[in-house]
Scaffold this motif. Structure first.
Motif, short mmCIF file in Angstrom:
data_model
loop_
_atom_site.label_atom_id
_atom_site.label_comp_id
_atom_site.label_asym_id
_atom_site.label_seq_id
_atom_site.Cartn_x
_atom_site.Cartn_y
_atom_site.Cartn_z
N GLY A 120 3.23 9.94 -8.43
CA GLY A 120 2.00 10.50 -8.29
C GLY A 120 1.92 10.50 -6.95
O GLY A 120 2.86 9.64 -5.95
N THR A 121 1.26 11.29 -5.90
CA THR A 121 0.79 11.11 -4.38
C THR A 121 0.40 9.62 -3.52
O THR A 121 0.73 9.72 -2.43
N LEU A 122 -0.34 9.38 -4.56
CA LEU A 122 -1.14 7.97 -3.90
C LEU A 122 -0.13 6.57 -4.13
O LEU A 122 0.39 5.68 -4.95
N ALA A 123 -0.20 6.09 -2.95
CA ALA A 123 0.38 4.59 -2.75
C ALA A 123 -0.85 3.54 -3.93
O ALA A 123 -1.20 2.90 -2.48
N ASN A 124 -0.66 3.91 -4.98
CA ASN A 124 -2.22 3.37 -5.61
C ASN A 124 -2.34 1.72 -5.46
O ASN A 124 -2.43 0.97 -5.85
N GLN A 125 -0.59 0.77 -5.55
CA GLN A 125 -0.80 -0.49 -6.02
C GLN A 125 0.06 -1.44 -4.53
O GLN A 125 1.22 -0.24 -4.37
N HIS A 126 -0.03 -2.40 -4.01
CA HIS A 126 0.59 -2.73 -2.87
C HIS A 126 1.16 -4.46 -3.34
O HIS A 126 0.52 -4.82 -4.03
N ASN A 127 2.29 -4.89 -2.93
CA ASN A 127 2.19 -6.57 -3.15
C ASN A 127 2.60 -6.03 -5.06
O ASN A 127 2.41 -6.94 -5.19
N VAL A 128 3.43 -5.72 -5.66
CA VAL A 128 4.22 -5.49 -7.38
C VAL A 128 5.31 -5.98 -6.63
O VAL A 128 6.76 -5.55 -6.48
N GLN A 129 5.80 -6.75 -8.16
CA GLN A 129 6.73 -7.55 -8.31
C GLN A 129 7.90 -6.10 -9.42
O GLN A 129 8.89 -5.75 -9.01
N SER A 130 7.31 -5.60 -10.15
CA SER A 130 7.43 -4.62 -11.22
C SER A 130 6.91 -3.40 -12.03
O SER A 130 5.82 -3.86 -11.89
#
Ligand SMILES: [Cu+2]
Length: 495
Positions: free
Chosen positions: A266-276
């Protein structure tokens, strides 16, 4: 029909749908299409255009793994299919060509299309024919496309998928590198690594038991020469797709953290600092991260047997200067006895050490010393080598060379001066080498934590296991080689 009648008909709305007046006013351009891992350049236009996409279906044989052939059905000649990049609001005139040498009809379902079958209903095309339809890209995002001709699962399983990116009107922030990575599975009659031309197994596909899980269409696409690259300090955006047909990907990059994830494409950077991040079958994700230190980052499906035993492994090679404040390398390697060891265990260890020393010093017990070296070597091997070279020295086709019955190894083990072999665990090895007729051009890091005895043990072990046989490596031999090699190493490039 005379001119007057035509205008009359348009006015009456009778044939207006056949005369796309509004489209004719748009600037017309031909889409740039790329093969993975490349992505077409960002779109700099700020208003809609009419974009012509021409995609050719080709059924052709290719390599799925080292020595393993497969008849792929492709959009554009490669798996995954060409990357398509358009902009929200664009009118896309889509041409699907089915090569005359192909055996089957095909079509295309683009998840970016609003309309019946995502275009499948308008693109069913026999070999030697071409179809055309037009759609307006209403929704931005990263979309999968695939063939939807029956049996749909089989067309997808044979390689018929790719990605289309519909750029938002306000594009995502600029990055230094963009790459195209698409995971998928292959269901071959033979098991993983079985050589020759492998037919598709419908039974395995129905049972969801793939022999291969790969990135970009083969076990080797994203490895070694195929690795994607970046420089320290750069930002990287991966357009990640999953063609399936069955599995969900737990997409992970070993050695970095995603700064931004556009979940499910999608077009929303809806999460940060993600491992998997999960990438559904027939879905996608966009991940972005900055690379801060040099080295090889490894792309995997963290359903980890798929990575190490089925091929879902890729490399991102990062070049540049070290930053020890971010990553130090190994700083301490000391004996740790733990708090639970009781006196009897400590005593047992002391006795074992003493026994080994006696054995080493007594010439009559020399024979036994090889047995001890072998046992210790097996330990060193399972702690330091097996993750790359395999439990039985079988290696990983195209990625890690074998040790079992490996001419490279056995030739050097039989040589008079075995320094070249001793140098491998001590200093690592990189660059082109040929093992059993196959070329490898990769990097094995130095195993600098091994002491001389452990090096002797592991070399003895690998040269006397799995059908190999050679004279044992003594600690003295390793020590002498180490001293001789040390000066040369200063001149060698470090990895
Ligand atoms: Cu098809």
């Amino acid at each position: 029909m005379g001119m007057k009648a035509i205008w009359g008909a348009i006015a009456a709305g009778v044939i207006s749908s056949l005369a796309p007046v509004a489209w004719a006013e748009l600037p017309v351009e031909k889409a740039v299409l790329t093969d993975a891992p490349l992505v077409p350049p960002p779109i700099t236009r700020t208003s809609p255009a009419k974009v012509i996409v021409e995609l050719e279906v080709v059924e052709q044989q290719g390599e799925l793994a080292d020595g393993v052939q497969y008849t792929f059905w492709t959009f554009g000649g490669k798996v995954p299919g060409k990357f398509i990049r358009v902009r929200t609001g664009d009118t896309v005139e889509f041409h699907l060509m089915n090569h005359p040498d192909n055996k089957l009809p095909h079509n295309i379902d683009l998840h970016a299309v609003t309309g019946p079958g995502g275009g499948a209903a308008s693109t069913f095309t026999a070999p030697g024919h071409r179809s055309q339809f037009t759609f307006k890209a209403l929704n931005p995002g990263l979309y999968v496309y695939h063939c939807a001709t029956a049996p749909v699962g089989m067309h997808i399983a044979n390689g018929m998928y790719g990605l289309i990116y519909v750029e938002p009107e306000t594009p995502l922030p600029a990055v230094d590198r963009e790459y195209y990575v698409m995971q998928s599975e292959f269901y071959t009659a033979g098991s993983y690594g079985e050589k020759g031309l492998q037919p598709f197994s419908m039974m395995k596909a129905i049972d969801e038991r793939p022999s291969y899980v790969v990135f970009n269409g083969s076990t080797t696409s994203l490895n070694n020469e195929g690795a994607i690259t970046a420089k320290v300090g750069e930002t990287v955006r991966l357009f990640v797709g999953n063609g399936g047909p069955n599995l969900i990907s737990s997409f992970h990059v070993i050695g970095d953290i995603f700064d931004n994830v556009y979940t499910e494409g999608g077009t929303l950077a809806n999460q940060h600092n993600v491992q998997s991040t999960l990438v559904p079958a027939g879905g996608s994700a966009i991940v972005e991260f900055k690379v801060d230190v040099p080295g090889t980052l490894v792309l995997v499906d963290h359903s980890i047997f798929r990575a190490f035993n089925k091929g879902a492994l890729g490399m991102l090679k990062v070049s540049g200067d070290e930053d020890k404040s971010i990553y130090s390398g190994k700083e301490v390697d000391a004996v740790y006895l733990g708090s639970v060891l009781d006196q009897s265990e400590l005593e047992a260890r002391r006795l074992r050490k003493e026994f080994e020393k006696t054995v080493r010093e007594d010439p009559k017990l020399q024979k036994l010393s090889k047995a001890i070296l072998m046992a210790d070597g097996q330990n060193v091997y399972s702690n330091n080598c097996f993750m790359c070279h395999g439990q039985s020295g079988e290696g990983v086709p195209g990625v890690f060379p074998p040790l079992a019955k490996a001419d490279y190894l056995t030739k050097r083990a039989a040589a008079k001066n075995r320094d070249e072999l001793i140098a491998i665990p001590l200093f690592g090895i990189s660059g082109k080498i040929t093992v059993n007729g196959k070329e490898y051009d990769s990097v094995m890091p130095a195993l600098s934590t091994l002491n001389e005895r452990e090096v002797a043990a592991v070399l003895t072990y690998i040269t006397n296991s799995w059908g190999n046989s050679a004279k044992e490596f003594s600690v003295e031999e390793v020590r002498a080689a180490k001293a001789a090699l040390k000066d040369q190493q200063v001149a060698r490039p470090q990895h």
